[in-house]
Design an enzyme around this catalytic site. Sequence first.
Site, short mmCIF file in Angstrom:
data_model
loop_
_atom_site.label_atom_id
_atom_site.label_comp_id
_atom_site.label_asym_id
_atom_site.label_seq_id
_atom_site.Cartn_x
_atom_site.Cartn_y
_atom_site.Cartn_z
N SER A 162 0.82 -1.21 0.00
CA SER A 162 0.00 0.00 0.00
C SER A 162 0.86 1.26 0.00
O SER A 162 2.02 1.25 0.44
CB SER A 162 -0.92 0.02 1.22
OG SER A 162 -1.84 -1.04 1.19
N GLN A 163 0.26 2.35 -0.47
CA GLN A 163 0.97 3.61 -0.48
C GLN A 163 1.28 4.05 0.95
O GLN A 163 0.53 3.74 1.89
CB GLN A 163 0.17 4.67 -1.22
CG GLN A 163 -1.09 5.14 -0.51
CD GLN A 163 -1.91 6.09 -1.35
OE1 GLN A 163 -2.80 5.67 -2.07
NE2 GLN A 163 -1.61 7.38 -1.26
#
Length: 218
Positions: free
Chosen positions: A65-66
Amino acid sequence: MISSGIAAPPEKMMFQLSLRRRGVSDRGVLQAMEAVPRDRFVDPIHRPNAWRDTALPIPCGQTLSQPFVIAYMTEQLQIQPKHRVLEIGTGSGYHAAVLSRLASSVVSVERFRTLANAARTRLRELNYANVEVLLADGLALPDGQGTFDRILVTVAAPELPQSLLDLLDPDGLLIAPIGPANGRQTLIRVHRKGDDFVRKPLVDVRFVAALPGVAREL
C-alpha cells in the site's frame, strides 16, 4: 524526528514531508515510517519508487500500500508500547515492520506461502525480532493465538467476521477495509467496549480482496 547527524536522502525527506502535509501528525508513527527501509521490501526494479506516495506491486498479485494509507491506518490504531498487535495480510512485511517499532509484539498472518517465507526472511535479516509471521487463513485463524490489543486488516471483505472481532481485547481497536472486491470500500475502526463493538467509518479505500484458506501453489 531524532537526528542521527547524517543528512537524510532527498527522497526520504520528501517522504516525511508528504505524510505531514496529508495530515499524519503522530510522532511515533512518523518515526517508525522513516526508520523502516521501505526500499528493502520491494523487488529491485521498484526500489527507485519505494519512497514515493504510491502503491507498489509485490508477488502473488498483491500490493504494498501507499505510504499515506499505511501511516493513516497505523495512526488510527493508537498503538502503545505494551500492545500486542495482529495483522491480517503480511504481504511484503513492510507494515508489520512499522507496527513492530510501536508495539510490544506483532503476529502477522499471510495466506500465500511465497509471501510469508519472503517476509519472514526479510524481517529476520532486518532484525525485527518481535514479529511472528504465520501461514494461515487470516479470517479463520487456528486456535491458540490468544487475543490482541489491536488488529489491523489489510484485505477487504464484505463483512467483518465475528471470529475476528472475538480476538479483540476489551477496549481494543480494529481497523479494516469493508466492501466489495471491485467496488468502493470503507475503512472502518471498531472499538470494543465490553461485549459491544462500536464502529466508525473513516475514509474510502481500495484493497485487494480477502480470499479464504491458504493458497495451494504460491
